[in-house]
Scaffold this motif. Sequence first.
Motif, PDB file in Angstrom:
ATOM      1  N   PRO A 148      30.821  43.280  46.001  1.00  7.10           N
ATOM      2  CA  PRO A 148      29.489  43.646  45.635  1.00  7.10           C
ATOM      3  C   PRO A 148      28.956  42.350  44.668  1.00  7.10           C
ATOM      4  O   PRO A 148      27.631  42.301  44.526  1.00  7.10           O
ATOM      5  CB  PRO A 148      29.871  44.807  44.787  1.00  7.10           C
ATOM      6  CG  PRO A 148      31.055  45.580  45.264  1.00  7.10           C
ATOM      7  CD  PRO A 148      31.789  44.240  45.857  1.00  7.10           C
ATOM      8  N   GLU A 159      40.851  36.703  40.296  1.00 10.71           N
ATOM      9  CA  GLU A 159      39.388  36.703  40.620  1.00 10.71           C
ATOM     10  C   GLU A 159      38.614  35.938  41.620  1.00 10.71           C
ATOM     11  O   GLU A 159      38.090  36.268  42.688  1.00 10.71           O
ATOM     12  CB  GLU A 159      38.648  37.244  39.356  1.00 10.71           C
ATOM     13  CG  GLU A 159      39.048  38.276  38.826  1.00 10.71           C
ATOM     14  CD  GLU A 159      38.160  38.488  37.477  1.00 10.71           C
ATOM     15  OE1 GLU A 159      37.493  37.701  37.048  1.00 10.71           O
ATOM     16  OE2 GLU A 159      38.307  39.694  36.781  1.00 10.71           O
ATOM     17  N   ARG A 204      30.986  46.330  53.006  1.00  9.02           N
ATOM     18  CA  ARG A 204      32.258  46.155  52.631  1.00  9.02           C
ATOM     19  C   ARG A 204      33.251  45.597  53.618  1.00  9.02           C
ATOM     20  O   ARG A 204      33.109  45.917  54.830  1.00  9.02           O
ATOM     21  CB  ARG A 204      32.818  47.400  52.055  1.00  9.02           C
ATOM     22  CG  ARG A 204      32.091  48.111  50.988  1.00  9.02           C
ATOM     23  CD  ARG A 204      31.527  47.130  49.824  1.00  9.02           C
ATOM     24  NE  ARG A 204      32.773  47.098  48.923  1.00  9.02           N
ATOM     25  CZ  ARG A 204      32.973  48.058  47.762  1.00  9.02           C
ATOM     26  NH1 ARG A 204      31.830  48.809  47.456  1.00  9.02           N
ATOM     27  NH2 ARG A 204      33.905  48.025  46.997  1.00  9.02           N
ATOM     28  N   ALA A 232      42.566  45.342  47.922  1.00  9.36           N
ATOM     29  CA  ALA A 232      41.631  46.234  46.980  1.00  9.36           C
ATOM     30  C   ALA A 232      40.922  45.087  46.072  1.00  9.36           C
ATOM     31  O   ALA A 232      39.549  45.420  45.622  1.00  9.36           O
ATOM     32  CB  ALA A 232      42.432  46.925  46.142  1.00  9.36           C
ATOM     33  N   GLU A 233      41.478  44.066  45.528  1.00  7.95           N
ATOM     34  CA  GLU A 233      40.803  43.110  44.760  1.00  7.95           C
ATOM     35  C   GLU A 233      39.730  42.247  45.614  1.00  7.95           C
ATOM     36  O   GLU A 233      38.715  42.053  45.050  1.00  7.95           O
ATOM     37  CB  GLU A 233      41.810  42.172  44.460  1.00  7.95           C
ATOM     38  CG  GLU A 233      42.887  42.748  43.300  1.00  7.95           C
ATOM     39  CD  GLU A 233      43.791  41.628  42.819  1.00  7.95           C
ATOM     40  OE1 GLU A 233      43.821  41.155  41.890  1.00  7.95           O
ATOM     41  OE2 GLU A 233      44.962  41.664  43.645  1.00  7.95           O
ATOM     42  N   ALA A 284      40.128  36.292  45.160  1.00  9.03           N
ATOM     43  CA  ALA A 284      39.407  37.206  45.754  1.00  9.03           C
ATOM     44  C   ALA A 284      38.170  36.982  46.069  1.00  9.03           C
ATOM     45  O   ALA A 284      37.644  37.462  47.376  1.00  9.03           O
ATOM     46  CB  ALA A 284      39.442  38.483  44.959  1.00  9.03           C
ATOM     47  N   THR A 285      37.342  36.384  45.442  1.00  6.49           N
ATOM     48  CA  THR A 285      35.955  35.956  45.601  1.00  6.49           C
ATOM     49  C   THR A 285      35.804  34.921  46.930  1.00  6.49           C
ATOM     50  O   THR A 285      34.896  35.070  47.751  1.00  6.49           O
ATOM     51  CB  THR A 285      35.370  35.531  44.554  1.00  6.49           C
ATOM     52  OG1 THR A 285      35.315  36.595  43.359  1.00  6.49           O
ATOM     53  CG2 THR A 285      33.951  35.032  44.624  1.00  6.49           C
ATOM     54  N   ASP A 290      38.070  43.739  48.016  1.00 12.50           N
ATOM     55  CA  ASP A 290      36.981  44.662  48.314  1.00 12.50           C
ATOM     56  C   ASP A 290      36.381  44.708  46.992  1.00 12.50           C
ATOM     57  O   ASP A 290      34.757  44.974  46.964  1.00 12.50           O
ATOM     58  CB  ASP A 290      37.633  46.133  48.610  1.00 12.50           C
ATOM     59  CG  ASP A 290      36.687  47.131  48.809  1.00 12.50           C
ATOM     60  OD1 ASP A 290      35.707  47.037  49.870  1.00 12.50           O
ATOM     61  OD2 ASP A 290      36.645  48.017  48.201  1.00 12.50           O
ATOM     62  N   ALA A 291      36.899  44.568  45.708  1.00 16.37           N
ATOM     63  CA  ALA A 291      36.191  44.666  44.650  1.00 16.37           C
ATOM     64  C   ALA A 291      35.128  43.488  44.234  1.00 16.37           C
ATOM     65  O   ALA A 291      34.243  43.567  43.407  1.00 16.37           O
ATOM     66  CB  ALA A 291      37.209  45.025  43.197  1.00 16.37           C
ATOM     67  N   ALA A 292      35.742  42.138  44.709  1.00 19.40           N
ATOM     68  CA  ALA A 292      34.787  41.344  44.666  1.00 19.40           C
ATOM     69  C   ALA A 292      33.522  41.283  45.627  1.00 19.40           C
ATOM     70  O   ALA A 292      32.703  40.488  45.092  1.00 19.40           O
ATOM     71  CB  ALA A 292      35.611  40.007  45.008  1.00 19.40           C
TER      72      ALA A 292
END
Length: 387
Positions: free
Chosen positions: A359, A224, A295, A352-353, A227-228, A355-357
């Motif tokens: 927002p 995480e 995004r 994908a990870e 990804a961030t 992209d999820a970070a």
Amino acid sequence: MTAWERRDGNRSVRYVHTGDPQPRVHLRADSAPPDGPAVQLIHDALTLPRVWTFGARLGAAAPLVDHGRVIGVDVTVTALDPTCVWEQAARLHDAVRPAPVPAERAGRALERAAAASVETSHHLATLATLFARPTGPGRIHAGQLVADVVRAARRLLEEPAAVPVGVAVTAALGPDAVACGEDPVINLRRPRRPPAWLEVGSPRADLAYLQVRRAVPPVRTLRELAATLIANQAAFGPYHSALDDIVRSRAAVSYLWDCVTDLARGEFVMLAAPDMATADRVVSLIHAAHADAARPSARPVEDARRIVRTQVLRRLASTNSLLLAHGEAQRAGLPANLWTALPAALRDVTFAEVDAAAPGLYAEPLATTLVVPVRAEAQPASTAPAT
């Protein structure tokens, strides 16, 4: 590279294996709270000289510098025994514990340290951001800021117990170090929220200087965090980012750009030095890009991944930069094997990870500090922000 750590209530010692046969030790005294500028001023004025005196007795000592600021002592020694380092850390703690200092001598030391702390726009902006309260005035003069921080430090010195001190020692050992095999657990500190907008007038500045901060969103795992870091780079990084293209094409200005990750405070700091005439436009573009919450797409993400991995690997390339990186993670309470595992996580984390970070990044509010050139006499009355 392997690393492990010992810690108690007063001292933290991190041992790092490097290929360098010459042992090195970084000595630091850490005061709490870590982002309290009045406490930091006391550290620079009164505690740091004690760290230097202690370090000079151990070996060849040199100032330990990070982003142009002396933060501790770098010592090269002939031999290093982990047991000895742990014991030396206890002696260092005894040497730097708060002790009574005559008010006149303390005052002079605080004044000198405060003047040194605002010699560059970078350090001035950082000091102003950390000292100002979120609901305080939006403008302050550099001279008044220094006076207010010195007054706050003087008040703290009246109660030495209000300035607790711990020590952090980061030691580079030889090839027999033992690896720590546990998965890193990430628990970054949340920074104190600064004002949304702060303008600092400085007679020493010849260019506008900009710092835009936002907290690193809460992360729990190494993937995480990776990804961030990549998502942040894709949105606000120095090269090939959407924002960089926008500023270069629309603002057409010459400026410096970088994005620093401060793990000790748990925040991203975006830096720019635009021409004064275009400073407002650059600020507007940064805030518009943040509000847009776009995004990431595949190309910027892959560019960002490469840039972040390169930045991390550069931090691990030499003994000194490696110890600085470990020292930052050490002060943040991050695990000893963070830097061992992070390069691989940055390589393996999926689109994908990332992209999820994204927002979570855009959900964090921005805080902008702008240093602007002013005449020396243009100094407002004191507003004395709370510490």
